[in-house]
Scaffold this active site. Structure first.
Site, PDB file in Angstrom:
ATOM      1  N   GLU A 103       0.852  -1.196   0.000  1.00 29.10           N
ATOM      2  CA  GLU A 103       0.000   0.000   0.000  1.00 29.10           C
ATOM      3  C   GLU A 103       0.880   1.236   0.000  1.00 29.10           C
ATOM      4  O   GLU A 103       2.093   1.150   0.203  1.00 29.10           O
ATOM      5  CB  GLU A 103      -0.955  -0.039   1.204  1.00 29.10           C
ATOM      6  CG  GLU A 103      -1.995  -1.147   1.059  1.00 29.10           C
ATOM      7  CD  GLU A 103      -2.955  -1.251   2.230  1.00 29.10           C
ATOM      8  OE1 GLU A 103      -3.048  -0.320   3.029  1.00 29.10           O
ATOM      9  OE2 GLU A 103      -3.598  -2.308   2.339  1.00 29.10           O
ATOM     10  N   HIS A 141      -9.341   9.183   2.429  1.00 30.75           N
ATOM     11  CA  HIS A 141      -8.888   8.088   1.565  1.00 30.75           C
ATOM     12  C   HIS A 141      -9.100   8.530   0.125  1.00 30.75           C
ATOM     13  O   HIS A 141     -10.169   9.037  -0.217  1.00 30.75           O
ATOM     14  CB  HIS A 141      -9.684   6.815   1.854  1.00 30.75           C
ATOM     15  CG  HIS A 141      -9.033   5.590   1.306  1.00 30.75           C
ATOM     16  ND1 HIS A 141      -8.949   5.344  -0.038  1.00 30.75           N
ATOM     17  CD2 HIS A 141      -8.416   4.557   1.921  1.00 30.75           C
ATOM     18  CE1 HIS A 141      -8.310   4.205  -0.233  1.00 30.75           C
ATOM     19  NE2 HIS A 141      -7.968   3.707   0.950  1.00 30.75           N
ATOM     20  N   ARG A 191      -0.971   8.859   1.219  1.00 32.93           N
ATOM     21  CA  ARG A 191      -2.368   9.214   0.992  1.00 32.93           C
ATOM     22  C   ARG A 191      -2.672  10.697   0.944  1.00 32.93           C
ATOM     23  O   ARG A 191      -3.536  11.136   0.189  1.00 32.93           O
ATOM     24  CB  ARG A 191      -3.213   8.625   2.125  1.00 32.93           C
ATOM     25  CG  ARG A 191      -3.698   7.312   1.764  1.00 32.93           C
ATOM     26  CD  ARG A 191      -4.626   6.812   2.780  1.00 32.93           C
ATOM     27  NE  ARG A 191      -4.551   5.366   2.635  1.00 32.93           N
ATOM     28  CZ  ARG A 191      -5.087   4.516   3.451  1.00 32.93           C
ATOM     29  NH1 ARG A 191      -5.727   4.955   4.510  1.00 32.93           N
ATOM     30  NH2 ARG A 191      -4.991   3.233   3.231  1.00 32.93           N
ATOM     31  N   HIS A 210     -11.775   9.222   6.092  1.00 32.92           N
ATOM     32  CA  HIS A 210     -11.503   7.792   6.295  1.00 32.92           C
ATOM     33  C   HIS A 210     -11.021   7.479   7.703  1.00 32.92           C
ATOM     34  O   HIS A 210     -11.451   6.503   8.307  1.00 32.92           O
ATOM     35  CB  HIS A 210     -10.447   7.388   5.277  1.00 32.92           C
ATOM     36  CG  HIS A 210     -10.066   5.946   5.291  1.00 32.92           C
ATOM     37  ND1 HIS A 210     -10.962   4.943   5.041  1.00 32.92           N
ATOM     38  CD2 HIS A 210      -8.867   5.332   5.523  1.00 32.92           C
ATOM     39  CE1 HIS A 210     -10.347   3.766   5.104  1.00 32.92           C
ATOM     40  NE2 HIS A 210      -9.077   3.969   5.407  1.00 32.92           N
ATOM     41  N   ARG A 260      -1.381   8.915   8.892  1.00 33.86           N
ATOM     42  CA  ARG A 260      -1.230   7.483   9.184  1.00 33.86           C
ATOM     43  C   ARG A 260      -0.738   6.705   7.966  1.00 33.86           C
ATOM     44  O   ARG A 260      -1.243   6.880   6.849  1.00 33.86           O
ATOM     45  CB  ARG A 260      -2.589   6.927   9.595  1.00 33.86           C
ATOM     46  CG  ARG A 260      -2.592   5.449   9.915  1.00 33.86           C
ATOM     47  CD  ARG A 260      -4.008   5.010  10.239  1.00 33.86           C
ATOM     48  NE  ARG A 260      -4.837   5.157   9.056  1.00 33.86           N
ATOM     49  CZ  ARG A 260      -5.306   4.135   8.349  1.00 33.86           C
ATOM     50  NH1 ARG A 260      -5.056   2.893   8.713  1.00 33.86           N
ATOM     51  NH2 ARG A 260      -6.054   4.337   7.300  1.00 33.86           N
TER      52      ARG A 260
HETATM   53  C1  SIN Z   1      -7.476   0.392   2.295  1.00 32.74           C
HETATM   54  O1  SIN Z   1      -7.739  -0.785   2.117  1.00 32.74           O
HETATM   55  O2  SIN Z   1      -7.157   1.171   1.404  1.00 32.74           O
HETATM   56  C2  SIN Z   1      -7.576   0.918   3.688  1.00 32.74           C
HETATM   57  C3  SIN Z   1      -6.398   0.556   4.451  1.00 32.74           C
HETATM   58  C4  SIN Z   1      -6.215   1.529   5.561  1.00 32.74           C
HETATM   59  O3  SIN Z   1      -6.880   2.548   5.594  1.00 32.74           O
HETATM   60  O4  SIN Z   1      -5.338   1.306   6.394  1.00 32.74           O
END
Ligand code: SIN
Length: 532
Positions: A115, A238, A284, A345, A380
């Site tokens: 991610e 998000h 993000r 989010h 975060r």
């Molecule tokens: C996601 O699956 O994009 C969310 C993961 C997160 O917010 O930690």
């Protein structure tokens, strides 16, 4: 009055993990305002960021977390959560959770997702329904525990404190008043160890990836009880929530970008690559701002997430929930890009705690998203939150058992019952719904991804009026879940605005056009607010 050794409010990963562990030492009540499964945790798609592979290291996970946090992380919290994470994850596996695996040269290994902001693949997942699988695993164990009483459809109204009752001792949390939604009665619950695990406050914004329960109840109650609240200006948006009139709050996991998904505008341009070398997998805050700017520049209502280069079979296997949901809304993600918009989010701030979850109010702990250990700093790192929930819940339990703090002297005294006075049923529900909508829209328009002092001041003035009106309602009418949630939402909205107004710089998730640069000299510190 009912009495428990431990009372947990909230039934997500942190609350249930704590309850299971505390049940070995005494009687536990888990209070949850809907069904047990109704939690932010159950909606988490991505997974648990945790060092499990030989190619990864604690040092790298710590470095990535600190980098995302933009200078505000608490190093002790980061090191503790990262280093203690693997042990807590093993406990989850021992409870029966099966993270996805893959074949590597004839043997099975954990399948690690990637991610934004992570330098390595390190996200343990169960397809794209990790949170739901964790939630149901923990709930099953909790329901089997003879020492845990799960009080569903019970909503905490307020904390009971020694100061509020007029005890001339150091202040202490003594329990909570709790509305039984079925009977309408308010019960008095007494404990010397109360844990808030109520999750975040996404519903304070018009568009959110969060479920309806995320109304900031824990922060609002702790604030009213006088506990310190930290860093509420850092709300994480998000980048990719499904944009479709009938798809309320549906997240398209960052893991989709981790598997090669590219954000494009209507012309097909990879516009994030223009602002960050990591492109669509940049942290993000960067991606959400790039989308916001692109939508404002072009006037478009959404942007597009393109994962069409992956074979259909892979998408069906890795993202079954997202694949099916998109298809239900007429979008075939194997053939066409998914329309997406940013949405609120995650709450990176919360009730200020130490690394064991202890707040500034003795007897009160806050664990999971509702607490602010300093792990996330100003932003975060994706998938660090489920890990934090596991680690801090464990530590809170260990700290409470080790301290064996004596009962508060008021324990011998019966706590006063809830006084509802001469109240009537709410006559016009429309007022509640109107105020609810107004708060969420004004937060979206004035306190969103990009802020200015003028917009924040406007929001602040409006919120004060709304709070006065809601307070009148609170005193004059019989309390209901809707009214309590509205009151909490307004409180948390005001805390976000006040915190944002006090930070005259841009850092992490807080970006203001009036102070676009980071100012380490004046603002490399937490924002702390307290009623007292
Ligand atoms: C996601 O699956 O994009 C969310 C993961 C997160 O917010 O930690």
């Amino acid at each position: 009055m009912r009495e428990f050794d431990f009372v947990v409010i909230g039934s997500g990963i942190a609350g249930l993990t704590f309850a299971l562990k505390a049940a070995e030492h005494g009687r536990v009540a888990v209070i949850t305002k809907r069904k047990g499964v109704d939690s932010n945790t159950a909606w988490a798609q991505g997974g648990v960021a945790c060092v499990t592979s030989g190619e990864d290291s604690f040092a790298l996970h710590i470095r990535d977390t600190l980098e995302a946090g933009a200078g505000l992380c608490n190093l002790e919290a980061v090191e503790t959560v990262v280093r203690e994470g693997p042990e807590r994850v093993r406990e989850l596996i021992a409870l029966g959770l099966h993270f996805d695996e893959r074949d590597v040269s004839g043997h099975r290994e954990l399948d690690l997702g990637r991610e934004g902001g992570h330098s390595k693949r390190r996200v343990l997942h169960v397809h794209d329904m990790t949170g739901f699988e964790i939630e149901t695993t923990l709930l099953t164990a909790v329901r089997q525990s003879p020492n845990v009483e799960l009080l569903e459809n019970h909503m905490a109204v307020d904390l009971i404190t020694a100061a509020k009752l007029g005890f001339a001792t150091e202040d202490h949390c003594l329990g909570a008043y709790v509305l039984d939604e079925t009977s309408g009665a308010v019960e008095t619950i007494r404990t010397d160890r109360l844990l808030l695990a109520t999750g975040g406050c996404g519903k304070v914004y018009l568009y959110t990836t969060n479920p309806d329960i995320a109304t900031g109840d824990g922060v609002a109650m702790a604030w009213r009880a006088g506990a310190a609240i930290a860093n509420m200006e850092f709300v994480q948006f998000h980048p990719t929530c499904l944009f479709h009139p009938h798809a309320k709050s549906f997240l398209i996991s960052e893991a989709v970008r981790g598997e090669g998904g590219i954000l494009r505008n209507a012309k097909g341009d990879d516009f994030v690559a223009r602002v960050h070398p990591q492109g669509s997998l940049a942290p993000r805050d960067v991606v959400a701002r790039a989308i916001d700017a692109e939508m404002k520049r072009s006037g478009a209502q959404c942007v597009y997430l393109d994962i069409t280069q992956q074979p259909r079979a892979f998408l069906q296997e890795r993202f079954p929930h997202i694949y099916e949901t998109c298809l239900r809304h007429g979008i075939d993600m194997a053939k066409e890009p998914i329309p997406v918009v940013p949405a609120a989010h995650y709450q990176c701030g919360g009730i200020r705690t130490d690394i064991d979850g202890a707040t500034s109010l003795p007897g009160l702990y806050a664990i999971g998203e509702v607490g602010c250990t300093g792990l996330h700093g100003a932003n975060r790192l994706a998938s660090n939150s489920l890990l934090e929930g596991l680690v801090i819940a464990h530590r809170a339990c260990a700290a409470l058992i080790a301290s064996r703090s004596p009962a508060h002297p008021s324990g011998a005294v019966s706590l006063p019952e809830w006084q509802s006075g001469d109240v009537q049923n709410v006559d016009e529900l429309v007022v509640i719904y109107h105020n609810w909508d107004e708060i969420r829209r004004l937060m979206w328009d004035y306190v969103g991804i990009v802020r200015t002092d003028k917009r924040l001041q406007r929001a602040s003035a409006r919120l004060r009026n709304l709070q006065r009106e809601i307070q009148e309602f609170y005193w004059n009418f019989r309390i209901t879940v809707d009214l309590l949630e509205l009151r909490n939402l307004a409180t948390v909205a005001a805390l976000i605005v006040d915190s944002a107004l006090s930070r005259k710089e841009s850092r992490g998730l807080h970006f203001t056009l009036d102070y676009p640069a980071m100012n380490d000299e004046a603002f490399r510190r937490d924002t702390l607010l307290s009623r007292s």
